[in-house]
Scaffold this active site. Structure first.
Site, PDB file in Angstrom:
ATOM      1  N   GLU A   1      46.399  56.586  67.188  1.00  0.00           N
ATOM      2  CA  GLU A   1      46.146  56.275  68.590  1.00  0.00           C
ATOM      3  C   GLU A   1      45.649  57.473  69.406  1.00  0.00           C
ATOM      4  O   GLU A   1      44.960  57.315  70.414  1.00  0.00           O
ATOM      5  CB  GLU A   1      47.441  55.730  69.205  1.00  0.00           C
ATOM      6  CG  GLU A   1      47.310  55.117  70.566  1.00  0.00           C
ATOM      7  CD  GLU A   1      48.631  54.537  71.025  1.00  0.00           C
ATOM      8  OE1 GLU A   1      48.870  54.556  72.243  1.00  0.00           O
ATOM      9  OE2 GLU A   1      49.420  54.072  70.178  1.00  0.00           O
ATOM     10  N   SER A   2      46.002  58.664  68.987  1.00  0.00           N
ATOM     11  CA  SER A   2      45.611  59.862  69.730  1.00  0.00           C
ATOM     12  C   SER A   2      44.137  60.205  69.563  1.00  0.00           C
ATOM     13  O   SER A   2      43.646  61.150  70.192  1.00  0.00           O
ATOM     14  CB  SER A   2      46.467  61.051  69.288  1.00  0.00           C
ATOM     15  OG  SER A   2      46.454  61.173  67.873  1.00  0.00           O
TER      16      SER A   2
END
Length: 260
Positions: free
Chosen positions: A51-52
């Site tokens: 997700e980062s």
């Protein structure tokens, strides 16, 4: 192999769901362990995305969070979070999402927000993060959770990430074009949605587990497919790979604590 734990069986069974050609959006925790076991065994060319914004990451140890530096250090490249969600996820470029949750219902809806009434919860959970978008936009979703009455509940107090909603063609009626959850892997069995009703149904039972155990640990009247198979036990390679990455992870994180 007969010397393995239910959690090891769950992680390895989950890893087998992935293929070499998958582009997979990975959740932290059990999904991350499963995805990296797949990468280190039968799916070396799988593309893991966190997700980062890390793309094509190949961590040597399992990350503590999406912000763990291990992900960026071992990624093919890293993009901004807005680009990750708008271009990669919402753009339909991710084939599979791998999620976990605190609670799940029989239509594979997930709760990671609250236990109890929203205004006065018994427990305030971490929240959805990117999971609602992952559940909506990935081509399909795999979920891995330990089977228990506490986690597998008849009715969720809050739906954080939509699975199959109220069942049937609910996703389609809402305009969703993706498959949603296609498999739920637990420490006792594997479930898949019924083709018509979308209710989760047991299709595979892990070695040494009885139907009675599954019924006793589920919060609704769980159903079994007409043809239920036994999940193949972990191979020596799968088990060694999982234990090795867990050992490296434990050592690395203990070292970080000592350094701090």
């Amino acid at each position: 192999m007969s010397d393995f734990t239910p959690t090891e069986m769950m992680t390895i069974a989950a890893s087998r769901a992935l293929t070499n050609d998958d582009v997979c959006f990975v959740g932290i925790g059990a999904p991350s362990a499963a995805c990296n076991v797949a990468r280190l065994t039968h799916a070396p060319d799988i593309t893991l995305i966190y997700e980062s914004g890390t793309v094509g990451t190949k961590p040597d140890v399992l990350p503590l969070s999406i912000g763990d530096g291990e992900l960026c250090d071992t990624a093919l490249f890293t993009v901004s979070v807005p680009e990750m969600f708008r271009y990669w996820l919402q753009g339909g470029r991710i084939t599979t999402g791998f999620l976990g949750g605190a609670q799940i219902d029989k239509f594979a809806n997930l709760n990671t927000t609250v236990v109890g009434p929203y205004d006065h919860p018994k427990v305030r959970l971490p929240g959805g993060g990117g999971a609602p978008e992952i559940a909506s936009n990935c081509g399909q979703i795999f979920i891995t959770m330990a089977l228990s009455k506490r986690g597998f509940v008849e009715k969720l107090p809050f739906i954080t990430s939509m699975g199959h909603g109220e069942g049937g063609n609910h996703r389609e009626r809402l305009g969703m074009k993706t498959k949603g959850p296609t498999r739920v892997i637990t420490d006792l069995c594997i479930l898949e949605p019924d083709p018509v009703t979308k209710e989760l149904t047991v299709v595979s039972i892990h070695h040494g587990v009885s139907r009675e155990q599954i019924v006793e640990n589920c919060g609704w009247a769980i159903k079994f497919a007409d043809h239920v198979i036994e999940t193949p036990a972990p191979t020596e390679t799968e088990l060694a790979t999982l234990r090795d990455i867990n050992a490296r992870t434990k050592k690395a994180h203990q070292g970080n604590k000592e350094a701090a």
